[in-house]
Design an enzyme around this catalytic site. Structure first.
Site, PDB file in Angstrom:
ATOM      1  N   ASP A 166      -2.767   1.075  -6.396  1.00 36.03           N
ATOM      2  CA  ASP A 166      -1.335   1.126  -6.076  1.00 36.03           C
ATOM      3  C   ASP A 166      -0.466   0.706  -7.265  1.00 36.03           C
ATOM      4  O   ASP A 166       0.485   1.392  -7.622  1.00 36.03           O
ATOM      5  CB  ASP A 166      -1.047   0.244  -4.847  1.00 36.03           C
ATOM      6  CG  ASP A 166      -1.779   0.754  -3.631  1.00 36.03           C
ATOM      7  OD1 ASP A 166      -1.187   1.497  -2.847  1.00 36.03           O
ATOM      8  OD2 ASP A 166      -2.987   0.458  -3.495  1.00 36.03           O
TER       9      ASP A 166
ATOM     10  N   ASP B  95      -1.566   0.666   6.859  1.00 39.85           N
ATOM     11  CA  ASP B  95      -2.597   0.178   5.930  1.00 39.85           C
ATOM     12  C   ASP B  95      -2.260  -1.252   5.499  1.00 39.85           C
ATOM     13  O   ASP B  95      -3.122  -2.131   5.503  1.00 39.85           O
ATOM     14  CB  ASP B  95      -2.691   1.082   4.680  1.00 39.85           C
ATOM     15  CG  ASP B  95      -3.420   2.406   4.955  1.00 39.85           C
ATOM     16  OD1 ASP B  95      -3.980   2.567   6.056  1.00 39.85           O
ATOM     17  OD2 ASP B  95      -3.425   3.276   4.056  1.00 39.85           O
TER      18      ASP B  95
ATOM     19  N   GLU C 216       1.713   5.418  -0.291  1.00 37.15           N
ATOM     20  CA  GLU C 216       1.149   6.761  -0.111  1.00 37.15           C
ATOM     21  C   GLU C 216       1.816   7.662  -1.141  1.00 37.15           C
ATOM     22  O   GLU C 216       2.950   7.409  -1.562  1.00 37.15           O
ATOM     23  CB  GLU C 216       1.405   7.288   1.304  1.00 37.15           C
ATOM     24  CG  GLU C 216       0.798   6.435   2.398  1.00 37.15           C
ATOM     25  CD  GLU C 216      -0.691   6.203   2.275  1.00 37.15           C
ATOM     26  OE1 GLU C 216      -1.412   7.133   1.855  1.00 37.15           O
ATOM     27  OE2 GLU C 216      -1.143   5.083   2.571  1.00 37.15           O
TER      28      GLU C 216
ATOM     29  N   ASP D 297       0.855  -1.198   0.000  1.00 33.53           N
ATOM     30  CA  ASP D 297       0.000   0.000   0.000  1.00 33.53           C
ATOM     31  C   ASP D 297       0.883   1.236   0.000  1.00 33.53           C
ATOM     32  O   ASP D 297       1.561   1.504   0.993  1.00 33.53           O
ATOM     33  CB  ASP D 297      -0.888  -0.006   1.253  1.00 33.53           C
ATOM     34  CG  ASP D 297      -1.875   1.135   1.248  1.00 33.53           C
ATOM     35  OD1 ASP D 297      -2.974   0.975   0.677  1.00 33.53           O
ATOM     36  OD2 ASP D 297      -1.544   2.206   1.787  1.00 33.53           O
TER      37      ASP D 297
ATOM     38  N   HIS E 251      -4.020   5.654   6.501  1.00 33.86           N
ATOM     39  CA  HIS E 251      -3.245   6.359   5.458  1.00 33.86           C
ATOM     40  C   HIS E 251      -1.755   6.437   5.778  1.00 33.86           C
ATOM     41  O   HIS E 251      -1.041   7.234   5.176  1.00 33.86           O
ATOM     42  CB  HIS E 251      -3.801   7.772   5.169  1.00 33.86           C
ATOM     43  CG  HIS E 251      -5.232   7.759   4.729  1.00 33.86           C
ATOM     44  ND1 HIS E 251      -5.647   7.179   3.552  1.00 33.86           N
ATOM     45  CD2 HIS E 251      -6.337   8.252   5.324  1.00 33.86           C
ATOM     46  CE1 HIS E 251      -6.964   7.321   3.440  1.00 33.86           C
ATOM     47  NE2 HIS E 251      -7.404   7.959   4.511  1.00 33.86           N
TER      48      HIS E 251
HETATM   49  P1  AMP Z   1      -4.560   5.341   0.895  1.00 37.26           P
HETATM   50  O1  AMP Z   1      -3.848   4.059   0.581  1.00 37.26           O
HETATM   51  O2  AMP Z   1      -6.028   5.229   1.027  1.00 37.26           O
HETATM   52  O3  AMP Z   1      -3.919   5.899   2.130  1.00 37.26           O
HETATM   53  O4  AMP Z   1      -4.296   6.347  -0.305  1.00 37.26           O
HETATM   54  C1  AMP Z   1      -3.135   6.347  -1.065  1.00 37.26           C
HETATM   55  C2  AMP Z   1      -2.895   7.729  -1.621  1.00 37.26           C
HETATM   56  O5  AMP Z   1      -4.060   8.144  -2.349  1.00 37.26           O
HETATM   57  C3  AMP Z   1      -2.671   8.832  -0.595  1.00 37.26           C
HETATM   58  O6  AMP Z   1      -1.319   8.901  -0.148  1.00 37.26           O
HETATM   59  C4  AMP Z   1      -3.041  10.060  -1.426  1.00 37.26           C
HETATM   60  O7  AMP Z   1      -2.014  10.427  -2.317  1.00 37.26           O
HETATM   61  C5  AMP Z   1      -4.209   9.541  -2.252  1.00 37.26           C
HETATM   62  N1  AMP Z   1      -5.478   9.843  -1.544  1.00 37.26           N
HETATM   63  C6  AMP Z   1      -6.161   9.043  -0.699  1.00 37.26           C
HETATM   64  N2  AMP Z   1      -7.275   9.658  -0.238  1.00 37.26           N
HETATM   65  C7  AMP Z   1      -7.294  10.879  -0.832  1.00 37.26           C
HETATM   66  C8  AMP Z   1      -8.186  12.008  -0.821  1.00 37.26           C
HETATM   67  N3  AMP Z   1      -9.292  12.009  -0.065  1.00 37.26           N
HETATM   68  N4  AMP Z   1      -7.877  13.084  -1.566  1.00 37.26           N
HETATM   69  C9  AMP Z   1      -6.767  13.125  -2.349  1.00 37.26           C
HETATM   70  N5  AMP Z   1      -5.885  12.101  -2.406  1.00 37.26           N
HETATM   71  C10 AMP Z   1      -6.139  10.992  -1.678  1.00 37.26           C
HETATM   72 MG    MG Z   2      -2.560   3.875   2.324  1.00 40.72          MG
HETATM   73 MG    MG Z   3      -4.172   2.354  -0.316  1.00 42.60          MG
END
Ligand code: AMP
Ligand code: MG
Ligand code: MG
Length: 254
Positions: free
Chosen positions: A159, A224, A72, A70, A219
């Protein structure tokens, strides 16, 4: 895959700093120091667990290893899919590195709040090419995608389909690493199919469904990935077979 090389003095210095070593000197010296350190590190790594402990239910699952993955990435509020996301955290279960973005090196407040990743952290982090190099060493340690079969497991297709694709473009990597080109497991889809649900659920939705709680910080890529691994373990114990269900279509443009 084309093995990325540490070709610049700056890259070598960062890699040495990362290992807590002296980063002063000329390029040949830096190169030699880095090579020696990697060799030493490899020989002092603990051996992988004995085969019989690696996969108790080998017969039940099609792969020897599952790599819960996962990332970021840089983001702005409302940035959507058109935004030039660059990877800033790259974890595969217990392999994790923060990554220094190069196009937009300054994180937005939104991104810092979302991911908890600080500007000072990524400023000191290796670039994506260097992190791929480290991943390669991690994979080699367990012979993953070689004699041991493996599959990535991700939360949705994003991803590997989107973030890796964008990042390879940003880092001018012409040939995507082969292990990102082969089918993998999208756990959101697997979860929906296994439990017969109508809609995909996000990590918290899947945890709620299993009456489990998120552990750590949402996040954060590593947290994650750990929570996804906990969901995967639960599904495995309930008899779910982790077959690949997602693949990268190189002809589909982002
Ligand atoms: P996550 O694995 O859900 O933490 O998301 C991976 C990446 O997606 C994050 O590091 C952000 O770059 C992007 N991301 C996730 N949620 C958002 C959001 N609400 N708005 C903009 N970018 C997001
Ligand atoms: Mg994440
Ligand atoms: Mg993710």
């Amino acid at each position: 895959m084309e093995k990325p090389t540490l070709t610049t003095v700056e890259g070598l210095r960062l890699a040495l700093e990362e290992l807590g070593l002296n980063s002063k000197g000329l390029k040949p010296e830096l190169k030699q120091r880095y090579r020696k350190a990697v060799k030493k590190q490899k020989s002092s790594l603990p051996p992988p667990p004995p085969k019989e402990q690696q996969n108790e239910d080998k017969s039940a699952q099609p792969f020897d290893y599952y790599l819960f993955f996962d990332v970021e990435a840089t983001c702005i509020e409302g940035g959507g899919f058109k935004y030039d996301n660059e990877i800033i955290e790259f974890p595969v279960d217990e392999f994790r590195s923060y990554v220094k973005p190069t196009i937009n090196p300054t994180l937005s407040e939104f991104c810092i709040n979302l991911t908890g990743i600080q500007q000072s952290t990524i400023d000191q982090s290796p670039t994506f090419i260097e992190v791929l190099n480290q991943l390669q060493e991690f994979l080699a340690r367990y012979d993953l995608f070689q004699s041991a079969s493996a599959s990535f497991v991700t939360d949705g297709p994003f991803d590997i389909r989107d973030f890796i694709t964008k990042q390879c473009k940003h880092s001018k990597i012409k040939k995507r690493p082969a292990y990102f080109d082969i089918p993998w497991v999208n756990i959101r889809k697997l979860f929906k199919d296994f439990y017969g649900l109508k809609e995909n659920k996000n990590i918290n939705g899947m945890l709620n469904h299993l009456q489990m709680q998120f552990k750590g910080r949402e996040h954060s890529g590593l947290d994650d990935a750990r929570n996804l691994a906990a969901i995967g373990k639960h599904m495995h114990e309930e008899g779910c077979i982790f077959k690949t269900n997602c693949k990268f279509n190189r002809n589909k443009r982002l």
